[in-house]
Design a protein around this motif. Structure first.
Motif, PDB file in Angstrom:
ATOM      1  N   SER A 114      10.545  -7.957  10.371  1.00 50.87           N
ATOM      2  CA  SER A 114      11.771  -7.215  10.101  1.00 50.87           C
ATOM      3  C   SER A 114      11.421  -5.837   9.575  1.00 50.87           C
ATOM      4  CB  SER A 114      12.642  -7.963   9.089  1.00 50.87           C
ATOM      5  OG  SER A 114      13.039  -9.225   9.596  1.00 50.87           O
ATOM      6  N   PHE A 115      12.283  -4.874   9.855  1.00 51.74           N
ATOM      7  CA  PHE A 115      12.012  -3.493   9.457  1.00 51.74           C
ATOM      8  C   PHE A 115      13.300  -2.691   9.503  1.00 51.74           C
ATOM      9  CE2 PHE A 115      11.305  -4.208  13.918  1.00 51.74           C
ATOM     10  CZ  PHE A 115      11.766  -3.098  14.601  1.00 51.74           C
ATOM     11  N   HIS A 116      13.277  -1.542   8.828  1.00 52.15           N
ATOM     12  CA  HIS A 116      14.424  -0.641   8.822  1.00 52.15           C
ATOM     13  C   HIS A 116      14.420   0.233  10.076  1.00 52.15           C
ATOM     14  CE1 HIS A 116      13.986  -1.426   4.411  1.00 52.15           C
ATOM     15  NE2 HIS A 116      15.298  -1.452   4.479  1.00 52.15           N
ATOM     16  N   PHE A 161      -1.459  -0.870   5.857  1.00 50.34           N
ATOM     17  CA  PHE A 161      -0.342  -1.695   5.404  1.00 50.34           C
ATOM     18  C   PHE A 161       0.123  -1.196   4.048  1.00 50.34           C
ATOM     19  CE2 PHE A 161      -4.041  -3.615   3.518  1.00 50.34           C
ATOM     20  CZ  PHE A 161      -3.624  -4.107   2.298  1.00 50.34           C
ATOM     21  N   HIS A 162       1.337  -1.564   3.705  1.00 45.94           N
ATOM     22  CA  HIS A 162       1.960  -1.167   2.444  1.00 45.94           C
ATOM     23  C   HIS A 162       1.564  -2.187   1.386  1.00 45.94           C
ATOM     24  CE1 HIS A 162       4.756   0.234  -0.492  1.00 45.94           C
ATOM     25  NE2 HIS A 162       5.612   0.796   0.336  1.00 45.94           N
ATOM     26  N   ALA A 163       0.718  -1.794   0.456  1.00 45.80           N
ATOM     27  CA  ALA A 163       0.183  -2.748  -0.524  1.00 45.80           C
ATOM     28  C   ALA A 163       1.264  -3.339  -1.418  1.00 45.80           C
ATOM     29  CB  ALA A 163      -0.886  -2.071  -1.379  1.00 45.80           C
ATOM     30  N   THR A 198       4.416  -4.040  -0.621  1.00 47.36           N
ATOM     31  CA  THR A 198       5.359  -4.916   0.066  1.00 47.36           C
ATOM     32  C   THR A 198       4.645  -5.962   0.917  1.00 47.36           C
ATOM     33  OG1 THR A 198       5.549  -3.525   2.053  1.00 47.36           O
ATOM     34  CG2 THR A 198       7.041  -3.034   0.214  1.00 47.36           C
ATOM     35  N   GLY A 199       3.394  -5.707   1.281  1.00 49.13           N
ATOM     36  CA  GLY A 199       2.651  -6.613   2.136  1.00 49.13           C
ATOM     37  C   GLY A 199       2.871  -6.386   3.610  1.00 49.13           C
ATOM     38  N   TYR A 200       3.762  -5.448   3.977  1.00 51.50           N
ATOM     39  CA  TYR A 200       4.109  -5.267   5.386  1.00 51.50           C
ATOM     40  C   TYR A 200       3.341  -4.115   6.024  1.00 51.50           C
ATOM     41  CZ  TYR A 200       7.907  -8.499   4.411  1.00 51.50           C
ATOM     42  OH  TYR A 200       8.620  -9.602   4.041  1.00 51.50           O
ATOM     43  N   SER A 201       3.181  -4.216   7.342  1.00 50.43           N
ATOM     44  CA  SER A 201       2.389  -3.219   8.062  1.00 50.43           C
ATOM     45  C   SER A 201       3.141  -2.546   9.205  1.00 50.43           C
ATOM     46  CB  SER A 201       1.118  -3.875   8.629  1.00 50.43           C
ATOM     47  OG  SER A 201       1.447  -4.927   9.524  1.00 50.43           O
ATOM     48  N   PHE A 202       4.385  -2.948   9.468  1.00 56.47           N
ATOM     49  CA  PHE A 202       5.091  -2.454  10.650  1.00 56.47           C
ATOM     50  C   PHE A 202       5.178  -0.929  10.710  1.00 56.47           C
ATOM     51  CE2 PHE A 202       8.016  -2.254  14.083  1.00 56.47           C
ATOM     52  CZ  PHE A 202       8.037  -3.492  14.705  1.00 56.47           C
ATOM     53  N   PRO A 203       5.630  -0.236   9.656  1.00 54.68           N
ATOM     54  CA  PRO A 203       5.776   1.223   9.773  1.00 54.68           C
ATOM     55  C   PRO A 203       4.469   1.958  10.057  1.00 54.68           C
ATOM     56  CG  PRO A 203       7.039   0.403   7.909  1.00 54.68           C
ATOM     57  CD  PRO A 203       6.171  -0.732   8.374  1.00 54.68           C
ATOM     58  N   MET A 204       3.401   1.626   9.338  1.00 53.38           N
ATOM     59  CA  MET A 204       2.138   2.312   9.578  1.00 53.38           C
ATOM     60  C   MET A 204       1.521   1.901  10.906  1.00 53.38           C
ATOM     61  SD  MET A 204       0.050   3.153   6.081  1.00 53.38           S
ATOM     62  CE  MET A 204       0.345   1.707   5.098  1.00 53.38           C
ATOM     63  N   ARG A 243      12.470   5.500   2.425  1.00 45.69           N
ATOM     64  CA  ARG A 243      11.157   6.158   2.370  1.00 45.69           C
ATOM     65  C   ARG A 243      10.122   5.263   1.717  1.00 45.69           C
ATOM     66  NH1 ARG A 243      14.350  10.825   1.142  1.00 45.69           N
ATOM     67  NH2 ARG A 243      13.931  10.644  -1.088  1.00 45.69           N
ATOM     68  N   PHE A 244      10.526   4.493   0.701  1.00 46.61           N
ATOM     69  CA  PHE A 244       9.558   3.617   0.049  1.00 46.61           C
ATOM     70  C   PHE A 244       9.060   2.551   1.018  1.00 46.61           C
ATOM     71  CE2 PHE A 244       8.450  -0.245  -2.287  1.00 46.61           C
ATOM     72  CZ  PHE A 244       7.438   0.248  -3.102  1.00 46.61           C
ATOM     73  N   TYR A 245       9.958   1.850   1.663  1.00 40.19           N
ATOM     74  CA  TYR A 245       9.541   0.773   2.563  1.00 40.19           C
ATOM     75  C   TYR A 245       8.793   1.305   3.779  1.00 40.19           C
ATOM     76  CZ  TYR A 245      11.753  -3.014   0.046  1.00 40.19           C
ATOM     77  OH  TYR A 245      12.056  -3.955  -0.909  1.00 40.19           O
ATOM     78  N   GLY A 246       9.093   2.528   4.192  1.00 37.53           N
ATOM     79  CA  GLY A 246       8.390   3.128   5.309  1.00 37.53           C
ATOM     80  C   GLY A 246       7.072   3.781   4.937  1.00 37.53           C
ATOM     81  N   HIS A 247       6.662   3.666   3.655  1.00 35.07           N
ATOM     82  CA  HIS A 247       5.443   4.297   3.151  1.00 35.07           C
ATOM     83  C   HIS A 247       5.482   5.801   3.404  1.00 35.07           C
ATOM     84  CE1 HIS A 247       1.087   4.204   1.977  1.00 35.07           C
ATOM     85  NE2 HIS A 247       1.477   3.089   1.369  1.00 35.07           N
TER      86      HIS A 247
END
Length: 375
Positions: A52-54, A274-276, A278-284, A352-356
């Motif tokens: 899931s992602f924005h 990856f976003h440390a 949140t644990g997610y890597s989708f945006p990067m 912006r935070f979740y998207g790193h």
């Protein structure tokens, strides 16, 4: 030795998960004549996940090739933390492994591309992959996208996001139309714990027991018990579990940063993308895929290093947040950090935070007023 298919490739993507799938989509969009191979050790690509992602995680230049991967979408989602409720007015997307794999397979079908499953890579160089059976694949560039290395608990510092999800078929309609990304009305043992719900159809919903914990261990039956109680409290007593998924994502306080493998080419978790916090890597992973698809091979390490430099400060701040969460705050009071996050940040800062992509001002806004020992 001849390669496995009698062909040579422009790209070999090792690992059939999120990063390789995104790279394949980007390459086919920008270079429709390119020859690529995905090498996956399991019997199918994409595993068993829900990503899931924005909408804001997808830059305009990438939207055309990301769009086919979107399976479900909602105009907003809810947060219920620490007795507070908020609707976050950000468009929210989701895709299942089944949909993701189907789109990737269809996109590569009928081209000079291959998906090699049940194929374990035993050796990688910049231009060659050796498989477990001795076959060799050659390409102009090889990318290592095999996911995170096994965590060495003796040297690892940080916590984990761990979850067990159950896809449920209901007899009656699910009562809430949009996702609930955090609902912490559940006991707070073993870290900050919450239920995550995705209403995939009127009578099909994914319900996950999720927590940010210092321990990577997770008990399926204990999670199921909490999910069943959650469903019962919402009037859902007759249902069928049709799929399960689980995961443990590292949330480090130190360790490798984005681009840490450079000049070796590695994507996703393997490359530190990856976003440390949140644990997610989708945006990067989208950003890395766009670069891979639009940059000459000889320039790729340098361009990826520029991207790594752009994310360096954010990556360090995310690891600072993890130290705050896992080292300085008692598990039963961690919810206060998230309650404040969703109370003081507007939608643009949350995106912006979740998207790193957060700024220094955003970072300042996140931490100002948080007393680490007094929570």
């Amino acid at each position: 030795m001849p390669n496995a298919t009698g062909k040579s490739f422009d790209y070999i993507l090792v690992g059939g998960g999120l990063q390789s799938g995104l790279m394949a989509m980007a390459i086919r969009h920008h270079q429709p004549e390119a020859r690529l191979a995905i090498v996956e050790r399991e019997s199918q690509i994409a595993g068993n996940h829900t990503w899931s992602f924005h909408a804001t995680d997808v830059p305009a230049k990438s939207s055309a090739w990301v769009a086919p991967l979107i399976e479900s979408r909602w105009p907003s989602y809810q947060i219920l933390v620490g007795g507070r409720k908020r609707s976050v007015n950000l468009e929210y997307f989701s895709t299942s492994s089944a949909h993701f794999a189907s789109v990737i397979s269809h996109t590569l079908q009928g081209s000079d591309c291959e998906i090699l499953t049940n194929a374990t890579a035993t050796e990688l160089t910049g231009n060659r992959v050796t498989l477990h059976d001795g076959r060799q694949l050659d390409a102009a560039v090889v990318f290592d996208n095999r996911g995170p290395s096994r965590v060495d608990m003796q040297s690892y510092t940080g916590g984990f996001q761990k979850f067990w999800g159950f896809e449920i078929l209901l007899e009656n309609d699910w009562p809430i139309a949009n996702p609930i990304v955090m609902d912490d009305r559940i006991d707070q043992r073993d870290g900050f714990r919450f239920v995550y719900t995705l209403p995939l159809e009127r009578r099909r919903v994914l319900v996950e027991d999720t927590r940010f914990s210092n321990s990577p261990s997770i008990d399926r039956d204990e999670c199921l018990d909490k999910v069943q109680t959650y469903l019962s409290d919402r009037g859902c007593r007759h249902y069928k579990i049709v799929r399960e998924e689980s995961g443990v994502l590292p949330m480090p306080t130190g360790g490798p940063l984005p681009g840490s493998e450079l000049p070796k080419l590695a994507g996703g978790y393997r490359g530190g993308w990856f976003h440390a916090a949140t644990g997610y890597s989708f945006p990067m992973s989208i950003a890395v895929a766009e670069i891979v698809a639009t940059t000459p091979v000889e320039n790729m390490p340098a361009v990826l290093q520029v991207l790594a430099n752009e994310h360096l400060g954010r990556a360090k701040f995310a690891r600072f947040l993890n130290r705050l969460l896992f080292d300085l705050v008692k598990p039963k009071t961690r919810y206060q950090i998230f309650r404040r996050f969703y109370r003081v940040l507007d939608e643009s800062r949350i995106a912006r935070f979740y998207g790193h992509r957060f700024t220094r001002t955003d970072a300042f806004r996140i931490v100002v007023g948080i007393p680490p020992m007094g929570l």
